[in-house]
Enzyme design. Structure first.
Site, PDB file in Angstrom:
ATOM      1  CG  HIS A 156     -10.200   3.089  -4.412  1.00  0.00           C
ATOM      2  ND1 HIS A 156      -8.872   2.745  -4.463  1.00  0.00           N
ATOM      3  CD2 HIS A 156     -10.257   4.388  -4.776  1.00  0.00           C
ATOM      4  CE1 HIS A 156      -8.158   3.793  -4.818  1.00  0.00           C
ATOM      5  NE2 HIS A 156      -8.961   4.817  -5.011  1.00  0.00           N
ATOM      6  CG  ASP A 375     -12.119  -6.636  -1.163  1.00  0.00           C
ATOM      7  OD1 ASP A 375     -12.121  -5.403  -1.246  1.00  0.00           O
ATOM      8  OD2 ASP A 375     -11.546  -7.274  -0.258  1.00  0.00           O
TER       9      ASP A 375
HETATM   10  P1  ADQ Z   1      -9.706  -2.057   1.737  1.00  0.00           P
HETATM   11  O1  ADQ Z   1     -11.126  -2.487   1.881  1.00  0.00           O
HETATM   12  O2  ADQ Z   1      -9.132  -1.409   2.920  1.00  0.00           O
HETATM   13  O3  ADQ Z   1      -9.474  -1.100   0.461  1.00  0.00           O
HETATM   14  P2  ADQ Z   1      -7.498  -3.863   0.793  1.00  0.00           P
HETATM   15  O4  ADQ Z   1      -7.395  -3.689  -0.671  1.00  0.00           O
HETATM   16  O5  ADQ Z   1      -7.270  -5.256   1.233  1.00  0.00           O
HETATM   17  O6  ADQ Z   1      -8.920  -3.435   1.366  1.00  0.00           O
HETATM   18  O7  ADQ Z   1      -6.427  -2.923   1.461  1.00  0.00           O
HETATM   19  C1  ADQ Z   1      -6.156  -2.976   2.836  1.00  0.00           C
HETATM   20  C2  ADQ Z   1      -4.733  -2.450   3.086  1.00  0.00           C
HETATM   21  O8  ADQ Z   1      -4.565  -2.275   4.491  1.00  0.00           O
HETATM   22  C3  ADQ Z   1      -3.675  -3.428   2.606  1.00  0.00           C
HETATM   23  O9  ADQ Z   1      -2.600  -2.715   2.041  1.00  0.00           O
HETATM   24  C4  ADQ Z   1      -3.255  -4.138   3.909  1.00  0.00           C
HETATM   25  O10 ADQ Z   1      -1.918  -4.583   3.923  1.00  0.00           O
HETATM   26  C5  ADQ Z   1      -3.463  -3.054   4.941  1.00  0.00           C
HETATM   27  N1  ADQ Z   1      -3.791  -3.650   6.259  1.00  0.00           N
HETATM   28  C6  ADQ Z   1      -4.860  -4.419   6.551  1.00  0.00           C
HETATM   29  N2  ADQ Z   1      -4.800  -4.825   7.839  1.00  0.00           N
HETATM   30  C7  ADQ Z   1      -3.689  -4.304   8.362  1.00  0.00           C
HETATM   31  C8  ADQ Z   1      -3.052  -4.374   9.662  1.00  0.00           C
HETATM   32  N3  ADQ Z   1      -3.551  -5.068  10.689  1.00  0.00           N
HETATM   33  N4  ADQ Z   1      -1.909  -3.708   9.829  1.00  0.00           N
HETATM   34  C9  ADQ Z   1      -1.387  -2.986   8.803  1.00  0.00           C
HETATM   35  N5  ADQ Z   1      -1.921  -2.908   7.571  1.00  0.00           N
HETATM   36  C10 ADQ Z   1      -3.056  -3.537   7.349  1.00  0.00           C
HETATM   37  C11 ADQ Z   1     -10.298  -0.526  -0.566  1.00  0.00           C
HETATM   38  C12 ADQ Z   1     -11.200  -1.500  -1.324  1.00  0.00           C
HETATM   39  C13 ADQ Z   1     -10.361  -2.641  -1.907  1.00  0.00           C
HETATM   40  C14 ADQ Z   1      -9.269  -2.048  -2.805  1.00  0.00           C
HETATM   41  C15 ADQ Z   1      -8.500  -0.960  -2.092  1.00  0.00           C
HETATM   42  C16 ADQ Z   1      -7.531  -0.232  -3.025  1.00  0.00           C
HETATM   43  O11 ADQ Z   1     -12.206  -2.018  -0.456  1.00  0.00           O
HETATM   44  O12 ADQ Z   1     -11.176  -3.530  -2.645  1.00  0.00           O
HETATM   45  O13 ADQ Z   1      -8.368  -3.087  -3.170  1.00  0.00           O
HETATM   46  O14 ADQ Z   1      -9.372   0.017  -1.542  1.00  0.00           O
HETATM   47  O15 ADQ Z   1      -8.161   0.192  -4.190  1.00  0.00           O
END
Ligand code: ADQ
Length: 477
Positions: A156, A375
């Site tokens: 990921h 990311d």
């Molecule tokens: P993350 O590093 O966690 O994931 P991201 O892809 O942005 O990063 O996913 C975060 C998720 O958490 C999103 O669905 C977002 O809506 C949710 N989220 C964040 N803050 C929140 C809050 N305050 N309340 C509720 N929900 C919240 C890892 C990798 C990424 C990759 C994903 C999926 O680091 O690069 O995109 O996995 O493969």
């Protein structure tokens, strides 16, 4: 039909009707319901004494198999090697890598132990799909236990350039372990290239075919031969369900959170960011670029508000305490400098929100400000676009170092360390004419629909099902 076995560090928390979280969890759970199967991983519990016990919970055709971790295992496998060594290295932060040989041994030991817990639950025709950097040695451990099933792996987070990976002392053991899988999935073509580059130039292996020049989704995977194994590798950029998010956002627009936001912002324009509080997300640079905007464009003062939602994670680790302190110091400085009696420039919130509330807040804002330093993909960027009102969409300002930048070409793409460039992009986004915003939104929505989370999952599982022999090894005729 073969059963699907999902293995991930954490098993998504289960609520009635499936996992509560979005994206990956929902997409994977859908597949499990269709084929029947199992989700195996850590329960999230740290067991103070005694041997952790495997727990099986059946929900229709899906079994959730979870197990706790002993304190030492949590410290070495999770906090230590996974999050203090691999996470910074894979996000190009060689300066933050901490390495302790005992943690690495713990990481390997826990992977072996977890694999041993899974083996008795497996059937010969199960297809096994392992997720993320915590579980790189998992296939090798299963193979040592005699498992001959098809095993795929999806990373990921980014796969680093060879020169960065070399900073992790056991880099060779890690890549060799990856080669025990049958199919490796990465978020982007750049990640596939980085992996293949290591295999060829450091691992003494060979790579043939693949779509290494393709910008977004791979066609045929590359064939890799290394460390005595043949496997395949390709990019499978993870998606979202854009139309579901759009529905959530529309429904949420009538909710209390959006009403509150409207009352307090008055006629001001809104810039919105949502991230886990992590040093990879570029929050300090982002705050400084917003400050620069207020400096350079006085008309923005008291006319634009920036809302940063950032729930803390891994708060027991030094690097995370450090980024939090730095951020809070910047926040205090910038707000102190520009705030008025009736306006706080940056609102900084540590809470988790319901997905529907986040979607509605995205729709309410004029700019989605997503600027990680690195990311794997960044789902927030995709969620932001999905949540927009098609008649009056906001603008996405997106880091070129998020995997999502390959697909979301209608965003204003920025370099997240270029403070001046980011301030200019914010200014352009805030002033962008409606026709331009609509055209960019339409392009990006089309891309999100054509590569939603089902496409991601189905493409990966299709390729995993299709054998992994090198062309030269196929039987003639
Ligand atoms: P993350 O590093 O966690 O994931 P991201 O892809 O942005 O990063 O996913 C975060 C998720 O958490 C999103 O669905 C977002 O809506 C949710 N989220 C964040 N803050 C929140 C809050 N305050 N309340 C509720 N929900 C919240 C890892 C990798 C990424 C990759 C994903 C999926 O680091 O690069 O995109 O996995 O493969």
């Amino acid at each position: 039909m073969s059963r699907l076995i999902i293995v991930s560090n954490r098993v998504a928390p289960i609520s009635e009707g499936g996992p509560a979280a979005g994206g990956l969890a929902v997409g994977v759970y859908d597949a499990l319901k269709e084929t029947g199967g199992m989700w195996f991983g850590w329960s999230g519990e740290v067991v103070a004494s005694g041997q952790p016990q495997l727990q099986l919970v059946e929900q229709g055709p899906v079994t959730f198999a979870t197990i706790g971790l002993a304190r030492r295992d949590y410290d070495q496998y999770y906090r230590g090697f996974s999050n203090a060594t691999l996470w910074p290295a894979f996000h190009y932060r060689a300066d933050l890598i901490q390495y302790d040989r005992h943690d690495f041994e713990g990481y390997w030991r826990v992977n072996t132990w977890l694999a041993q817990q899974l083996v008795p639950l497996l059937r010969p025709d199960d297809v096994i799909w392992v997720h993320d950097y915590h579980l790189i040695p998992f296939a090798q451990a299963l193979r040592s236990a005699g498992v001959r099933n098809r095993i795929g792996f999806f990373l990921h987070i980014p796969f680093p350039a060879a020169q960065v990976l070399l900073a992790v002392p056991p880099h060779r053991a890690l890549v060799e372990a990856l080669c025990s899988f049958d199919l490796l999935g990465f978020q982007t073509q750049a990640d596939v290239r980085a992996f293949c580059d290591y295999v060829v130039h450091e691992g003494g292996g060979e790579v043939a075919g693949g779509e290494q020049g393709a910008p977004v989704v791979a066609g045929a995977p590359a064939h890799v031969r290394a460390f005595g194994r043949s496997l395949r590798a390709a990019a499978y950029p993870i998606g979202v369900y854009p139309d579901e998010i759009a529905q959530l956002a529309k429904a949420g627009a009538r909710g209390k959170s959006v009403r509150l936001m409207r009352q307090t912002r008055h006629e001001r324009k809104l810039i919105m960011s949502v991230d886990r509080l992590d040093y990879s997300k570029g929050l300090v640079e982002r705050f400084r670029a917003f400050e620069h905007l207020l400096d350079q464009v006085p008309a923005c003062r008291n006319n634009v508000s920036f809302v940063q939602i950032a729930p803390p994670t891994r708060a027991d680790m030094h690097a995370y305490q450090d980024i939090r302190l730095r951020l809070e110091s910047e926040l205090g400085r910038i707000n102190g400098r520009f705030a008025e009696l009736d306006w706080t420039p940056i609102r900084y919130i540590h809470r988790q929100y319901e997905r529907s509330v986040l979607a509605a807040l995205f729709r309410e804002s004029h700019v989605g400000y997503v600027t990680p330093l690195r990311d794997g993909m960044n789902l927030v960027a995709k969620e932001y676009v999905s949540a927009q009102d098609p008649d009056d969409p906001g603008v996405l300002v997106l880091s070129r170092f998020a995997g999502a930048a390959d697909e979301l070409t209608g965003a204003l793409i920025v370099n997240p360390i270029d403070i001046d460039g980011m301030a200019q992009a914010l200014s352009e986004a805030l002033a962008m004419p409606l026709a331009d915003r609509r055209a960019r939104y339409r392009d990006m929505m089309a891309q999100l629909r054509s590569n939603n989370v089902s496409v991601w999952r189905d493409t990966f599982l299709r390729d995993l099902a299709q054998g992994g022999q090198l062309p030269a090894e196929r039987a003639p005729g």
